[in-house]
Write an enzyme that holds these catalytic residues in place. Structure first.
Site, PDB file in Angstrom:
ATOM      1  N   ASN A  15       0.895  -1.245   0.052  1.00  0.00           N
ATOM      2  CA  ASN A  15       0.221  -0.048   0.012  1.00  0.00           C
ATOM      3  C   ASN A  15       1.018   1.292  -0.027  1.00  0.00           C
ATOM      4  O   ASN A  15       1.625   1.341   0.726  1.00  0.00           O
ATOM      5  CB  ASN A  15      -0.971   0.072   1.242  1.00  0.00           C
ATOM      6  CG  ASN A  15      -2.011   1.119   1.189  1.00  0.00           C
ATOM      7  OD1 ASN A  15      -1.494   2.249   1.078  1.00  0.00           O
ATOM      8  ND2 ASN A  15      -3.070   0.993   1.635  1.00  0.00           N
ATOM      9  N   HIS A  18       0.926   6.391   1.709  1.00  0.00           N
ATOM     10  CA  HIS A  18       1.978   7.335   2.578  1.00  0.00           C
ATOM     11  C   HIS A  18       2.900   7.833   1.656  1.00  0.00           C
ATOM     12  O   HIS A  18       3.516   8.924   2.397  1.00  0.00           O
ATOM     13  CB  HIS A  18       2.154   6.764   3.820  1.00  0.00           C
ATOM     14  CG  HIS A  18       0.873   6.526   4.721  1.00  0.00           C
ATOM     15  ND1 HIS A  18      -0.218   7.341   4.901  1.00  0.00           N
ATOM     16  CD2 HIS A  18       0.480   5.455   5.445  1.00  0.00           C
ATOM     17  CE1 HIS A  18      -0.878   7.116   5.712  1.00  0.00           C
ATOM     18  NE2 HIS A  18      -0.904   5.702   5.895  1.00  0.00           N
ATOM     19  N   HIS A  51      -5.649   3.715  -1.723  1.00  0.00           N
ATOM     20  CA  HIS A  51      -6.724   4.040  -1.076  1.00  0.00           C
ATOM     21  C   HIS A  51      -7.254   5.261  -1.753  1.00  0.00           C
ATOM     22  O   HIS A  51      -6.467   6.219  -1.265  1.00  0.00           O
ATOM     23  CB  HIS A  51      -6.975   4.042   0.349  1.00  0.00           C
ATOM     24  CG  HIS A  51      -8.392   4.256   0.960  1.00  0.00           C
ATOM     25  ND1 HIS A  51      -8.374   4.127   2.342  1.00  0.00           N
ATOM     26  CD2 HIS A  51      -9.383   4.464   0.429  1.00  0.00           C
ATOM     27  CE1 HIS A  51      -9.539   4.445   2.752  1.00  0.00           C
ATOM     28  NE2 HIS A  51     -10.340   4.702   1.500  1.00  0.00           N
ATOM     29  N   ARG A  53      -9.192   8.084  -1.232  1.00  0.00           N
ATOM     30  CA  ARG A  53     -10.163   8.697  -0.099  1.00  0.00           C
ATOM     31  C   ARG A  53     -11.139   9.807  -0.759  1.00  0.00           C
ATOM     32  O   ARG A  53     -10.704  10.469  -1.400  1.00  0.00           O
ATOM     33  CB  ARG A  53      -9.623   9.222   1.231  1.00  0.00           C
ATOM     34  CG  ARG A  53      -8.845   8.072   1.883  1.00  0.00           C
ATOM     35  CD  ARG A  53      -8.090   8.438   3.120  1.00  0.00           C
ATOM     36  NE  ARG A  53      -9.335   8.713   4.216  1.00  0.00           N
ATOM     37  CZ  ARG A  53      -9.596   8.006   5.064  1.00  0.00           C
ATOM     38  NH1 ARG A  53      -8.842   7.176   5.590  1.00  0.00           N
ATOM     39  NH2 ARG A  53     -10.628   8.239   5.793  1.00  0.00           N
ATOM     40  N   ARG A  57      -7.021  12.843   0.851  1.00  0.00           N
ATOM     41  CA  ARG A  57      -5.596  13.333   1.625  1.00  0.00           C
ATOM     42  C   ARG A  57      -4.532  12.850   1.191  1.00  0.00           C
ATOM     43  O   ARG A  57      -3.679  13.368   1.600  1.00  0.00           O
ATOM     44  CB  ARG A  57      -6.141  12.993   3.005  1.00  0.00           C
ATOM     45  CG  ARG A  57      -5.882  11.504   3.593  1.00  0.00           C
ATOM     46  CD  ARG A  57      -6.151  11.238   5.021  1.00  0.00           C
ATOM     47  NE  ARG A  57      -7.643  11.597   5.439  1.00  0.00           N
ATOM     48  CZ  ARG A  57      -8.148  11.070   6.423  1.00  0.00           C
ATOM     49  NH1 ARG A  57      -7.459  10.219   7.186  1.00  0.00           N
ATOM     50  NH2 ARG A  57      -9.472  11.493   6.780  1.00  0.00           N
ATOM     51  N   GLU A  78      -8.492   0.312  -2.970  1.00  0.00           N
ATOM     52  CA  GLU A  78      -9.557   0.694  -1.663  1.00  0.00           C
ATOM     53  C   GLU A  78     -10.228   2.019  -2.117  1.00  0.00           C
ATOM     54  O   GLU A  78      -9.851   2.800  -2.298  1.00  0.00           O
ATOM     55  CB  GLU A  78      -8.633   1.075  -0.656  1.00  0.00           C
ATOM     56  CG  GLU A  78      -7.734  -0.392  -0.041  1.00  0.00           C
ATOM     57  CD  GLU A  78      -6.962  -0.362   1.120  1.00  0.00           C
ATOM     58  OE1 GLU A  78      -6.967   0.838   1.781  1.00  0.00           O
ATOM     59  OE2 GLU A  78      -6.110  -0.912   1.406  1.00  0.00           O
ATOM     60  N   THR A 109     -17.576  -2.067  15.507  1.00  0.00           N
ATOM     61  CA  THR A 109     -16.953  -1.410  16.824  1.00  0.00           C
ATOM     62  C   THR A 109     -15.341  -1.676  16.538  1.00  0.00           C
ATOM     63  O   THR A 109     -14.390  -0.928  16.985  1.00  0.00           O
ATOM     64  CB  THR A 109     -17.123  -2.252  18.039  1.00  0.00           C
ATOM     65  OG1 THR A 109     -17.177  -3.504  17.668  1.00  0.00           O
ATOM     66  CG2 THR A 109     -18.543  -1.690  18.385  1.00  0.00           C
ATOM     67  N   GLU A 159     -11.216  -9.202   3.285  1.00  0.00           N
ATOM     68  CA  GLU A 159      -9.800  -8.807   3.710  1.00  0.00           C
ATOM     69  C   GLU A 159     -10.017  -8.684   5.347  1.00  0.00           C
ATOM     70  O   GLU A 159     -10.786  -7.824   5.514  1.00  0.00           O
ATOM     71  CB  GLU A 159      -9.183  -7.605   3.072  1.00  0.00           C
ATOM     72  CG  GLU A 159      -7.798  -7.284   3.979  1.00  0.00           C
ATOM     73  CD  GLU A 159      -7.247  -6.166   2.919  1.00  0.00           C
ATOM     74  OE1 GLU A 159      -7.243  -6.235   1.485  1.00  0.00           O
ATOM     75  OE2 GLU A 159      -6.473  -5.531   3.607  1.00  0.00           O
ATOM     76  N   HIS A 202      -3.635  -4.317   7.757  1.00  0.00           N
ATOM     77  CA  HIS A 202      -3.973  -3.290   8.707  1.00  0.00           C
ATOM     78  C   HIS A 202      -2.823  -3.564  10.091  1.00  0.00           C
ATOM     79  O   HIS A 202      -3.151  -4.418  10.842  1.00  0.00           O
ATOM     80  CB  HIS A 202      -5.343  -3.098   9.099  1.00  0.00           C
ATOM     81  CG  HIS A 202      -5.596  -1.568   9.549  1.00  0.00           C
ATOM     82  ND1 HIS A 202      -5.651  -0.637   8.816  1.00  0.00           N
ATOM     83  CD2 HIS A 202      -5.092  -1.065  10.798  1.00  0.00           C
ATOM     84  CE1 HIS A 202      -5.728   0.611   9.301  1.00  0.00           C
ATOM     85  NE2 HIS A 202      -5.093   0.295  10.844  1.00  0.00           N
TER      86      HIS A 202
END
Ligand code: PXP
Length: 260
Positions: A15, A18, A51, A53, A57, A78, A109, A159, A202
């Site tokens: 991924n 970043h 991803h 978004r 971002r 994603e 949750t 996933e 993750h």
């Protein structure tokens, strides 16, 4: 359904979000996520994950178009289940789309997408993506009901969210850590049994990925933050190669212990 386990190659999806986070900190072009994707391919990644978004971002629309046009590896996009993202996916044709929660109300949750609650909302998105030849993955908690619901809404892949397990490794008791790993193991087994391809991701680092990689039903791990962070110290090539070796080693050990 019987699947081949253990000896099979565990895919590593890198991924690159970043890399774009750092680029965007200055608003310029450096570092380029496409260059990172090419470097990841050279270092042994099996796929690239990004991803897009809703707030853009990190990864931008242009990044997705460039990635799709440049990289030879399969692209895993994603995205949140929204009309806008569906349109982009249908236009850019990634190999797979992983539906993830972005809004509080879509979350369970523990942080996965709540398929049980949103089955009727998700079904049309899944159907349209699949009709376009895009494999659909759902990012879910390692939970029996979420797995069952994922199959019922027509997903190809689940996933499994490894975040709770990875967090437990930082400060929780051995019993709690084992409990979370067992949940992932049981979820992978259940999902595989009902015909879903199983991925996980993750929060994984060298240690946690080593443990998770031994789960024989897993076909792919998606890892980002740690690999990009680690690249600061030793370079992207070295961080991906080390992860690749750890995963291969864990997989070889678990298949060896099965046949012993
Ligand atoms: N899988 C999914 C569905 C994700 O949303 C993320 C984070 O973007 C990851 C895997 C990778 O997580 P991390 O960046 O913590 O390795």
């Amino acid at each position: 359904m019987t699947h081949l386990h253990g000896s099979t190659h565990l895919r590593l999806g890198v991924n690159i979000d970043h890399v774009a986070t750092i680029r965007n900190a200055r608003g310029g072009l450096h570092p380029d996520p496409v260059r990172a994707a090419l470097a990841a391919a050279d270092a042994g990644a099996d796929g690239i994950t990004a991803h897009l978004r809703e707030d853009r971002r990190h990864i931008s629309d242009e990044d997705i178009a460039k990635l799709k046009g440049t990289i030879a590896l399969p692209l895993n996009l994603e995205m949140a289940p929204t009309e806008e993202m569906l349109e982009i996916a249908l236009r850019s044709r990634p190999n797979a789309s992983c539906l993830v929660p972005e809004k509080r109300q879509e979350l369970t949750t523990e942080g996965g997408l709540d398929i049980v609650r949103h089955a009727s909302l998700l079904e049309p998105y899944i159907a349209k993506l699949r009709a376009a030849g895009i494999r659909v993955s759902l990012f879910i908690d390692p939970d029996r009901q979420q797995i069952e619901a994922s199959r019922n809404v027509g997903a190809d892949i689940v996933e499994l969210h490894t975040g709770v397990y990875c967090e437990a490794r930082h400060g929780k008791s051995d019993a709690e850590i084992d409990f979370e790993l067992k949940r992932l193991q049981e979820a992978a087994e259940q999902a595989d049994e009902i015909g879903l391809e199983v991925h996980a991701g993750h929060g994984l680092d060298f240690e946690s990925a080593g443990e998770v990689a031994a789960i024989p039903q897993l076909v792919e791990l998606n890892i980002g933050h740690f690999l990009i962070g680690e690249a600061i110290f030793g370079g992207l090539d070295s961080s991906i190669r080390r992860m690749r070796a750890i995963m291969d080693n864990a997989r070889a050990k678990s298949s060896g212990s099965k046949s012993a």
